[in-house]
Motif scaffolding. Structure first.
Motif, PDB file in Angstrom:
ATOM      1  N   THR A 155       1.789   6.573   6.546  1.00  0.00           N
ATOM      2  CA  THR A 155       2.148   5.481   5.664  1.00  0.00           C
ATOM      3  C   THR A 155       3.008   4.566   6.154  1.00  0.00           C
ATOM      4  O   THR A 155       4.163   4.684   6.587  1.00  0.00           O
ATOM      5  CB  THR A 155       2.748   6.161   4.349  1.00  0.00           C
ATOM      6  OG1 THR A 155       1.924   7.266   4.035  1.00  0.00           O
ATOM      7  CG2 THR A 155       2.979   5.075   3.255  1.00  0.00           C
ATOM      8  N   VAL A 156       2.549   3.562   6.364  1.00  0.00           N
ATOM      9  CA  VAL A 156       3.388   2.046   7.063  1.00  0.00           C
ATOM     10  C   VAL A 156       3.502   1.247   6.174  1.00  0.00           C
ATOM     11  O   VAL A 156       2.742   0.700   5.692  1.00  0.00           O
ATOM     12  CB  VAL A 156       2.470   1.660   8.332  1.00  0.00           C
ATOM     13  CG1 VAL A 156       3.444   0.537   8.875  1.00  0.00           C
ATOM     14  CG2 VAL A 156       2.219   2.857   9.185  1.00  0.00           C
ATOM     15  N   PRO A 157       4.653   1.016   5.817  1.00  0.00           N
ATOM     16  CA  PRO A 157       5.000  -0.146   4.670  1.00  0.00           C
ATOM     17  C   PRO A 157       5.029  -1.513   5.345  1.00  0.00           C
ATOM     18  O   PRO A 157       5.478  -1.598   6.668  1.00  0.00           O
ATOM     19  CB  PRO A 157       6.289  -0.008   4.293  1.00  0.00           C
ATOM     20  CG  PRO A 157       7.125   0.897   5.328  1.00  0.00           C
ATOM     21  CD  PRO A 157       5.920   1.556   5.858  1.00  0.00           C
ATOM     22  N   ILE A 158       3.955  -2.220   5.032  1.00  0.00           N
ATOM     23  CA  ILE A 158       4.057  -3.895   5.676  1.00  0.00           C
ATOM     24  C   ILE A 158       4.379  -4.783   4.588  1.00  0.00           C
ATOM     25  O   ILE A 158       4.072  -4.886   3.721  1.00  0.00           O
ATOM     26  CB  ILE A 158       2.300  -4.173   5.801  1.00  0.00           C
ATOM     27  CG1 ILE A 158       1.808  -2.828   6.761  1.00  0.00           C
ATOM     28  CG2 ILE A 158       2.312  -5.284   6.688  1.00  0.00           C
ATOM     29  CD1 ILE A 158       2.106  -2.918   8.063  1.00  0.00           C
ATOM     30  N   THR A 159       5.053  -5.890   5.263  1.00  0.00           N
ATOM     31  CA  THR A 159       5.535  -6.975   4.586  1.00  0.00           C
ATOM     32  C   THR A 159       5.153  -8.313   5.642  1.00  0.00           C
ATOM     33  O   THR A 159       5.648  -8.308   6.847  1.00  0.00           O
ATOM     34  CB  THR A 159       7.219  -7.060   4.270  1.00  0.00           C
ATOM     35  OG1 THR A 159       7.409  -5.899   3.638  1.00  0.00           O
ATOM     36  CG2 THR A 159       7.847  -8.313   3.762  1.00  0.00           C
ATOM     37  N   LEU A 160       4.357  -9.078   4.718  1.00  0.00           N
ATOM     38  CA  LEU A 160       3.811 -10.223   5.594  1.00  0.00           C
ATOM     39  C   LEU A 160       4.464 -11.680   4.763  1.00  0.00           C
ATOM     40  O   LEU A 160       4.521 -11.405   3.634  1.00  0.00           O
ATOM     41  CB  LEU A 160       2.541 -10.446   5.655  1.00  0.00           C
ATOM     42  CG  LEU A 160       1.896  -9.411   6.287  1.00  0.00           C
ATOM     43  CD1 LEU A 160       0.274  -9.296   6.308  1.00  0.00           C
ATOM     44  CD2 LEU A 160       2.152  -9.293   7.773  1.00  0.00           C
ATOM     45  N   THR A 161       4.840 -12.721   5.638  1.00  0.00           N
ATOM     46  CA  THR A 161       5.147 -13.888   4.801  1.00  0.00           C
ATOM     47  C   THR A 161       4.328 -14.971   5.615  1.00  0.00           C
ATOM     48  O   THR A 161       4.264 -15.108   6.688  1.00  0.00           O
ATOM     49  CB  THR A 161       6.725 -14.108   4.958  1.00  0.00           C
ATOM     50  OG1 THR A 161       7.391 -12.990   4.357  1.00  0.00           O
ATOM     51  CG2 THR A 161       7.154 -15.470   4.403  1.00  0.00           C
ATOM     52  N   SER A 162       3.954 -15.887   4.514  1.00  0.00           N
ATOM     53  CA  SER A 162       3.154 -16.924   4.996  1.00  0.00           C
ATOM     54  C   SER A 162       3.842 -18.216   4.372  1.00  0.00           C
ATOM     55  O   SER A 162       3.780 -18.090   2.917  1.00  0.00           O
ATOM     56  CB  SER A 162       1.804 -16.936   4.964  1.00  0.00           C
ATOM     57  OG  SER A 162       0.961 -18.171   5.172  1.00  0.00           O
ATOM     58  N   LYS A 163       4.344 -19.287   4.969  1.00  0.00           N
ATOM     59  CA  LYS A 163       5.111 -20.156   4.020  1.00  0.00           C
ATOM     60  C   LYS A 163       4.939 -21.777   4.792  1.00  0.00           C
ATOM     61  O   LYS A 163       4.792 -21.927   5.987  1.00  0.00           O
ATOM     62  CB  LYS A 163       6.582 -19.901   4.219  1.00  0.00           C
ATOM     63  CG  LYS A 163       7.527 -20.984   3.351  1.00  0.00           C
ATOM     64  CD  LYS A 163       8.896 -20.447   3.551  1.00  0.00           C
ATOM     65  CE  LYS A 163       9.684 -21.255   2.859  1.00  0.00           C
ATOM     66  NZ  LYS A 163      11.312 -21.137   2.868  1.00  0.00           N
TER      67      LYS A 163
END
Length: 167
Positions: A155-163
């Motif tokens: 299980t790999v937690p992913i956080t992405l941000t596009s701004k």
């Protein structure tokens, strides 16, 4: 110095076993080769998992950037003229578009199963400070297989941000 002497003694004993002409060295050699091949197999699988993670993150980031850019283009006149664009941006639609771009409907509670991995339903939050955009957080589940056997899921937690940032 004692540890070095012990290490040299272990090395000498291993060399004697490998040079043994009675046939017992073949067993040790086979075990060493088998263990080395298992380690190489695990190493290849480990690298494959990281490759899947990188590919999936890049694809999701591209989708999010596309959603934010589409919203920026739709509100281009207000952005270009410096008007109060935050009142023009429909953040609910921005979230819905992000869910759709990632392959989820707004009511889906199920995980998205792909051939190589499973994506849990993401949590999407909007960014309203200093511009507008999205932050997406989700878990990526990848089966860990070695020699055709599945030993569990990573299980790999992913956080992405596009701004879109104001200048």
């Amino acid at each position: 110095i004692g540890a070095v002497a012990d290490l040299l003694e272990v090395r000498d004993n291993a060399m004697k076993a490998l040079q043994n002409k009675n046939g017992m060295a073949y067993v040790l050699t086979c075990v060493i080769v088998l263990v080395a091949m298992m380690m190489v197999s695990v190493l290849f699988q480990y690298r494959y998992v990281y490759s899947v993670i990188d590919t999936q993150k890049d694809a999701a980031q591209t989708q999010l950037d596309s959603v934010v850019m589409k919203s920026a283009v739709e509100n281009y006149d207000a952005l270009k003229q410096g008007r109060n664009y935050p009142s023009l941006i429909d953040y609910t639609k921005l979230e819905q578009d992000a869910y759709a771009a990632l392959g989820f409907s707004e009511t889906d509670t199920e995980a998205l199963e792909e051939d190589l991995y499973t994506v849990n339903r993401p949590q999407i939050t909007t960014i309203t400070e200093g511009g507008f955009g999205l932050t997406v957080t989700y878990d990526l589940l990848i089966p860990f297989e070695v020699l055709g056997q599945t030993y569990g899921e990573i299980t790999v937690p992913i956080t992405l941000t596009s701004k879109f940032t104001e200048k």
